[in-house]
Structure formats: structure tokens, C-alpha cells
Design a protein around this motif. Structure first.
Motif, PDB file in Angstrom:
ATOM      1  N   ASP A 115       0.871  -1.178   0.000  1.00 24.99           N
ATOM      2  CA  ASP A 115       0.000   0.000   0.000  1.00 24.99           C
ATOM      3  C   ASP A 115       0.904   1.223   0.000  1.00 24.99           C
ATOM      4  N   VAL A 116       0.839   2.032  -1.052  1.00 26.93           N
ATOM      5  CA  VAL A 116       1.774   3.148  -1.197  1.00 26.93           C
ATOM      6  C   VAL A 116       1.008   4.439  -1.480  1.00 26.93           C
ATOM      7  N   PRO A 117       1.631   5.594  -1.218  1.00 26.46           N
ATOM      8  CA  PRO A 117       1.006   6.876  -1.567  1.00 26.46           C
ATOM      9  C   PRO A 117       0.878   7.014  -3.079  1.00 26.46           C
ATOM     10  N   THR A 118      -0.194   7.607  -3.509  1.00 26.02           N
ATOM     11  CA  THR A 118      -0.427   7.839  -4.935  1.00 26.02           C
ATOM     12  C   THR A 118      -0.997   9.232  -5.125  1.00 26.02           C
ATOM     13  N   ALA A 119      -0.989   9.661  -6.358  1.00 22.77           N
ATOM     14  CA  ALA A 119      -1.629  10.936  -6.683  1.00 22.77           C
ATOM     15  C   ALA A 119      -3.137  10.772  -6.576  1.00 22.77           C
ATOM     16  N   ALA A 120      -3.818  11.827  -6.177  1.00 25.11           N
ATOM     17  CA  ALA A 120      -5.275  11.771  -6.053  1.00 25.11           C
ATOM     18  C   ALA A 120      -5.910  11.493  -7.413  1.00 25.11           C
ATOM     19  N   GLY A 121      -6.907  10.632  -7.423  1.00 25.34           N
ATOM     20  CA  GLY A 121      -7.622  10.327  -8.654  1.00 25.34           C
ATOM     21  C   GLY A 121      -7.006   9.233  -9.492  1.00 25.34           C
ATOM     22  N   ALA A 122      -5.929   8.591  -9.016  1.00 23.99           N
ATOM     23  CA  ALA A 122      -5.315   7.497  -9.777  1.00 23.99           C
ATOM     24  C   ALA A 122      -6.277   6.314  -9.847  1.00 23.99           C
ATOM     25  N   LYS A 123      -6.306   5.647 -10.993  1.00 27.03           N
ATOM     26  CA  LYS A 123      -7.253   4.570 -11.228  1.00 27.03           C
ATOM     27  C   LYS A 123      -6.542   3.221 -11.298  1.00 27.03           C
ATOM     28  N   ALA A 124      -7.302   2.185 -10.953  1.00 28.47           N
ATOM     29  CA  ALA A 124      -6.767   0.826 -11.032  1.00 28.47           C
ATOM     30  C   ALA A 124      -6.294   0.526 -12.447  1.00 28.47           C
ATOM     31  N   GLY A 125      -5.171  -0.163 -12.563  1.00 25.34           N
ATOM     32  CA  GLY A 125      -4.599  -0.500 -13.858  1.00 25.34           C
ATOM     33  C   GLY A 125      -3.544   0.465 -14.324  1.00 25.34           C
ATOM     34  N   GLN A 126      -3.496   1.647 -13.741  1.00 25.96           N
ATOM     35  CA  GLN A 126      -2.469   2.612 -14.121  1.00 25.96           C
ATOM     36  C   GLN A 126      -1.097   2.145 -13.619  1.00 25.96           C
ATOM     37  N   THR A 127      -0.072   2.591 -14.327  1.00 21.88           N
ATOM     38  CA  THR A 127       1.294   2.247 -13.935  1.00 21.88           C
ATOM     39  C   THR A 127       1.921   3.430 -13.201  1.00 21.88           C
ATOM     40  N   VAL A 128       2.490   3.131 -12.050  1.00 26.21           N
ATOM     41  CA  VAL A 128       3.182   4.144 -11.260  1.00 26.21           C
ATOM     42  C   VAL A 128       4.609   3.656 -11.012  1.00 26.21           C
ATOM     43  N   THR A 129       5.409   4.517 -10.487  1.00 29.23           N
ATOM     44  CA  THR A 129       6.802   4.173 -10.198  1.00 29.23           C
ATOM     45  C   THR A 129       7.005   4.088  -8.698  1.00 29.23           C
ATOM     46  N   VAL A 130       7.604   3.011  -8.259  1.00 29.04           N
ATOM     47  CA  VAL A 130       7.971   2.874  -6.849  1.00 29.04           C
ATOM     48  C   VAL A 130       9.483   2.749  -6.761  1.00 29.04           C
ATOM     49  N   TRP A 131      10.025   3.160  -5.618  1.00 30.00           N
ATOM     50  CA  TRP A 131      11.463   3.101  -5.392  1.00 30.00           C
ATOM     51  C   TRP A 131      11.766   2.030  -4.360  1.00 30.00           C
ATOM     52  N   LEU A 132      12.828   1.278  -4.626  1.00 28.36           N
ATOM     53  CA  LEU A 132      13.229   0.187  -3.754  1.00 28.36           C
ATOM     54  C   LEU A 132      14.632   0.425  -3.235  1.00 28.36           C
ATOM     55  N   GLY A 133      14.854   0.066  -1.966  1.00 25.62           N
ATOM     56  CA  GLY A 133      16.165   0.188  -1.368  1.00 25.62           C
ATOM     57  C   GLY A 133      17.058  -0.981  -1.725  1.00 25.62           C
ATOM     58  N   PRO A 134      18.279  -1.018  -1.182  1.00 26.69           N
ATOM     59  CA  PRO A 134      19.222  -2.110  -1.500  1.00 26.69           C
ATOM     60  C   PRO A 134      18.673  -3.488  -1.163  1.00 26.69           C
ATOM     61  N   ASN A 135      17.826  -3.571  -0.145  1.00 22.62           N
ATOM     62  CA  ASN A 135      17.266  -4.856   0.263  1.00 22.62           C
ATOM     63  C   ASN A 135      15.924  -5.151  -0.384  1.00 22.62           C
ATOM     64  N   GLY A 136      15.509  -4.301  -1.306  1.00 26.00           N
ATOM     65  CA  GLY A 136      14.236  -4.509  -1.971  1.00 26.00           C
ATOM     66  C   GLY A 136      13.052  -3.933  -1.227  1.00 26.00           C
ATOM     67  N   ASP A 137      13.293  -3.221  -0.131  1.00 24.11           N
ATOM     68  CA  ASP A 137      12.200  -2.622   0.633  1.00 24.11           C
ATOM     69  C   ASP A 137      11.787  -1.297   0.006  1.00 24.11           C
ATOM     70  N   LEU A 138      10.524  -0.954   0.163  1.00 25.35           N
ATOM     71  CA  LEU A 138      10.017   0.301  -0.395  1.00 25.35           C
ATOM     72  C   LEU A 138      10.633   1.498   0.323  1.00 25.35           C
ATOM     73  N   VAL A 139      11.028   2.484  -0.432  1.00 28.75           N
ATOM     74  CA  VAL A 139      11.573   3.721   0.127  1.00 28.75           C
ATOM     75  C   VAL A 139      10.966   4.895  -0.621  1.00 28.75           C
ATOM     76  N   ALA A 140      11.094   6.076  -0.040  1.00 26.98           N
ATOM     77  CA  ALA A 140      10.618   7.288  -0.709  1.00 26.98           C
ATOM     78  C   ALA A 140      11.540   7.631  -1.872  1.00 26.98           C
ATOM     79  N   ALA A 141      10.974   8.255  -2.870  1.00 27.79           N
ATOM     80  CA  ALA A 141      11.774   8.667  -4.017  1.00 27.79           C
ATOM     81  C   ALA A 141      12.802   9.708  -3.593  1.00 27.79           C
ATOM     82  N   PRO A 142      14.003   9.671  -4.148  1.00 29.14           N
ATOM     83  CA  PRO A 142      15.009  10.686  -3.810  1.00 29.14           C
ATOM     84  C   PRO A 142      14.507  12.089  -4.113  1.00 29.14           C
TER      85      PRO A 142
END
Length: 202
Positions: A115-142
Motif C-alpha cells: 500500500d503506497v502513496p499515490t496521486a489523487a484520482g489514480a485509477k486501477a490499472g495505471q502504472t506508477v513508479t515505486v522506489w526500492l532500497g538495497p534490500n528490496g524494501d520500499l523507500v521514498a523517491a530521492p
């Protein structure tokens, strides 16, 4: 003498070095505080700028480290975005996101869901970008360069405003104390003048 030429002369005569016998000690003190305040405010400008520059350099170095150690990957929204925070952690601290949704992505041959933050109004099926740390854990974008610059400017302005405001408060306190003492002295002298000769003054 023109008004423009007379103004600097009046200001000079109001300085603490003035030999005017009508100038009281409290007047000289407040005049000195004004001069010190002007110098202090001017000196705080390069100091605040230096702190802002150091802050930007530190944040930029942090961004470069994150870009070298983190990587982005595309993810698919599994549902429409919902209002509210995505919970605790670095992702939830992103102020540009006011909604969140579940996303899915593939890494190392495995599917991951979060479960990640998204822009308001984003719809299912859309592609977004997530950032991963060295261990594959979710991190905030630089942070971007403009974001780092905005933070540095805010820090520099905050230091200058806080220091200037603090000195103004100090000056107002001194001015209030001096005014109270002067008023008390004038009241005492007026009472002495208002008594008949030979009257005992306590």
C-alpha cells in the motif's frame, strides 16, 4: 538645507555618541541597540546564506547516495486511490501525495504487493513508479534538485527571520523597561515640584 540632507544629520545626532545634554542614558542605550541591531541583521544575511548552502550540499549528497543505492521500478495499481495516508514510514512522509492504493510489482522473479502513496484520482490499472532500497524494501523517491534547493532556502530564511525576530523582541523588552523607569523618574520629579518648599519628600 534640503529635507534629504537634513535627515542623515538628524540620525547622526541621535547616535549614542551625541553630546546633546538632553539625551538621557536610556536614549543612548536604545540608540546603541538600534545600531547593533542593524549590524547584526546585516551580518546574519551571509551567515544564513552559508547555512543554506551547506544544507543544500548535504541534501544533494544524500540524493546522490540514494540514486546510487536505490532504484525505481514500475508498479501497477490494483485499485483506485483512496484518500488518506498510506501509514507510517518514509513513503507516508511524502507531502505531494494525499491518497494511497495497493500496487503490485515484480522483482527478482517474485510479485510484491504494498500500500503506497499515490496521486489523487489514480485509477486501477495505471502504472506508477515505486522506489526500492538495497534490500528490496520500499523507500521514498530521492529528492530532486529543486526540492533540495527549496529546503535550503527555507532553512536560510528561517534562520534569518528567527534571529532578526529574536533581536527585535530583545529591543522591545529593553525599550519597555527603559520607558517604565523613565516614566517613574518623571513622576517622582513631578511630585517633588508639586510640593511646597520645605515639604519632606520620601
Amino acid at each position: 538645507m534640503s529635507e534629504t540632507c537634513a535627515a542623515p544629520i538628524r540620525l547622526w545626532r541621535l547616535g549614542p555618541w551625541s553630546r546633546n545634554p538632553l539625551m538621557r542614558g536610556c536614549d543612548r542605550l536604545q540608540s546603541a541597540l538600534v545600531l547593533v541591531g542593524v549590524v547584526f541583521v546585516l551580518l546574519m544575511i551571509p551567515l544564513a546564506a552559508a547555512v543554506g548552502t551547506e544544507t543544500y550540499s548535504r541534501l544533494d549528497n544524500q540524493t546522490q547516495v540514494e540514486l546510487a543505492t536505490h532504484h525505481s521500478t514500475p508498479a501497477t495499481l490494483m485499485e483506485d486511490s483512496r484518500a488518506g495516508s498510506a501509514g507510517e514510514g518514509a513513503l507516508a512522509a511524502s507531502p505531494q501525495y494525499q491518497s494511497h492504493a495497493k500496487v503490485q510489482w515484480s522483482a527478482n522473479g517474485q510479485m510484491h504487493t504494498a500500500d503506497v502513496p499515490t496521486a489523487a484520482g489514480a485509477k486501477a490499472g495505471q502504472t506508477v513508479t515505486v522506489w526500492l532500497g538495497p534490500n528490496g524494501d520500499l523507500v521514498a523517491a530521492p529528492e530532486t534538485g529543486s526540492q533540495n534547493a527549496a529546503t535550503a532556502v527555507s532553512v536560510a530564511c528561517g534562520i534569518w527571520v528567527a534571529s532578526t525576530g529574536g533581536y527585535c523582541v530583545l529591543f522591545l523588552i529593553v525599550h519597555w523597561i527603559a520607558s517604565r523607569r523613565q516614566q517613574a523618574r518623571l513622576t517622582r520629579e513631578w511630585n517633588e515640584l508639586d510640593r511646597p518648599p520645605g515639604w519632606h519628600v520620601s
